[in-house]
Design an enzyme around this catalytic site. Structure first.
Site, PDB file in Angstrom:
ATOM      1  N   ASP A  13     -51.389 -10.529  46.485  1.00 10.73           N
ATOM      2  CA  ASP A  13     -50.118  -9.834  46.674  1.00 10.73           C
ATOM      3  C   ASP A  13     -49.807  -9.846  48.163  1.00 10.73           C
ATOM      4  O   ASP A  13     -49.735  -8.812  48.820  1.00 10.73           O
ATOM      5  CB  ASP A  13     -50.297  -8.397  46.147  1.00 10.73           C
ATOM      6  N   SER A  14     -49.625 -11.028  48.693  1.00 11.67           N
ATOM      7  CA  SER A  14     -49.495 -11.207  50.140  1.00 11.67           C
ATOM      8  C   SER A  14     -48.037 -11.312  50.557  1.00 11.67           C
ATOM      9  O   SER A  14     -47.145 -11.466  49.726  1.00 11.67           O
ATOM     10  CB  SER A  14     -50.196 -12.504  50.544  1.00 11.67           C
ATOM     11  N   ASP A  33     -45.298 -13.746  52.832  1.00 10.03           N
ATOM     12  CA  ASP A  33     -45.100 -15.200  52.769  1.00 10.03           C
ATOM     13  C   ASP A  33     -46.045 -15.943  53.715  1.00 10.03           C
ATOM     14  O   ASP A  33     -46.624 -15.348  54.616  1.00 10.03           O
ATOM     15  CB  ASP A  33     -43.634 -15.513  53.084  1.00 10.03           C
TER      16      ASP A  33
END
Lengths: 282, 282
Positions: free
Chosen positions: B158-159, B161
């Site tokens: 869940d990073s 960009d």
């Protein structure tokens, strides 16, 4: 040389805006019904704007036109007579004409100026209205014309939103007239609004259509240039349910009709788009 | 009283902007890694913005967090150990904790300031990190931590960009480290970008993941506040294919785990989101 930084902004909602960079205004015309602009954008092709609302953009028009057309027409075994209501840009009729079973495609667009401007400035859509013995194009008011036409296998309601000239197209009275114009086994598709911003409109439309038709099926498609980026379309029919056709049968119908190289529609996006999230209350 | 008309504008693309009406700036902080703002919008709830990009908005965060989490976790028969990479807002972990089979949820968010601000200002997400014996929350660099952790049934990336602190999370080297940290039969999910604007990034990621994993499955979800309104997520696994689980089995797993009242996820939106349109070239 003066370089202007021009942006077109649609005020989608009182607290939400989308802006697209514009390099040229190709046309800006007041018709008897509405104000029409055709804009050249920097990266997303040409764009048709009516009364400040984006109607079609070359970036994503294929999603809307393919899904409004192929989902109902492939649910039908052999559509012969198809009426497009609105759709003066030509994109929907372009997709209708890919079905060789269609003997007659009839366009009922109220505004001749939309037809003319798209013929001139948006040829990738306007080409859908190129003269053909299979095609009957006329500027006419669908809310009147619907009482004259009969025996339609499909009606695709490619209208603007329910205000101004399109208001009557979203009434139970009009839905009954659509039903009367259908041949047995006919099907209708509609554009219905953003599932994130216009839930009430969608659920009212669903309930109103259910008064007239046995099968009413909302489906969701991604359209970046429409408010919220996702749009609800809807089918209505007394006999046909787009969710009841197996993927293998949809595949067979596509092959039989020679429909290849779609950019969004497949038998699986057909069924996938009908899978509704629970947050959309009908 | 002075009334200001304040708008937050994300410059998504060189020729595309989304603006949201803001009534209050709740926090605006420079952390060691990035600039973080929490905004109160007029109609779409609170919004977390990092380096000018919308990360999570109360309007639509449920779509992203449910689909990043439940699609992989329900594809797995009984996930016990789950690592969330990034996800400092808490939304993903909130969904992970709904699976009673999860004995340990581990958060590896690089930036403690994100965690603290969301705990304070975005409680509907931050609640996901409320202290629990099942939960291990620490500010740590996942690109280091991944070499220490083992035996994970799922990893949810869940990073932000692929630029700045997240750049290394999108490399083949990192994908191999993720694979090494998985237990047999484990599965990973990623956020991958807009299918309309960042096709190259998505197809590079797909090809890179295919070098490491047998099953790589992109899927599309509607998120109004992300560029283009539709986002591509992706699963990767040596053994698990989310498209190979029947709806009845997904339904059974949801019941068994007591997962009810999802707002976007259902067994049918699970499968529907995996139906890719042909315009998305992998």
């Amino acid at each position: 040389m003066t370089v202007l930084d021009l942006w077109f902004t649609e005020e989608l909602h009182s607290d939400w805006r989308t802006s697209v960079k514009v390099t040229d205004t190709l046309a800006s015309v007041q018709s008897p019904y509405q104000h029409i602009d055709v804009l050249q954008t920097e990266g997303h092709g040409r764009m048709l704007v009516i009364d400040g609302k984006i109607q079609a953009c070359e970036l994503d028009e294929f999603v809307y036109h393919e899904m409004l057309t192929h989902l109902p027409l492939l649910t039908h075994k052999a559509p012969r007579r198809v009426l497009v209501i609105g759709g003066g840009d030509g994109g929907t009729m372009r997709e209708v004409m890919r079905h060789p079973s269609v003997e007659k495609g009839i366009l009922a667009e109220i505004d001749q100026v939309v037809i003319d401007l798209c013929q001139e400035w948006m040829p990738t859509l306007g080409a859908g209205l190129t003269s053909s013995p299979r095609l009957e194009v006329a500027a006419r008011d669908a809310s009147e014309y619907i009482r004259e036409v009969k025996d339609l296998d499909a009606i695709l309601v490619d209208s603007s939103d329910p205000e101004g000239p399109s208001e009557r197209l979203f009434t139970v009275e009009f839905y009954r007239e659509l039903a009367a114009a259908l041949a047995p086994g006919g099907i209708i598709s509609f554009q219905a609004g953003s599932p994130f911003f216009y839930q009430e409109q969608i659920s009212r439309m669903y309930r109103d259509l259910k008064q007239v038709f046995e099968h009413v099926r909302p489906y969701l498609v991604p359209i970046p240039t429409y408010p919220s980026g996702t749009w609800c379309l809807m089918t209505a029919s007394s006999t046909l349910d787009p969710l009841a056709v197996a993927p293998a049968e949809l595949e067979r119908r596509m092959q039989q009709r020679g429909i290849k190289e779609t950019r969004f529609y497949t038998p699986y996006t057909h069924l996938g788009s009908l899978a509704l999230p629970p947050f959309l209350k009908l």
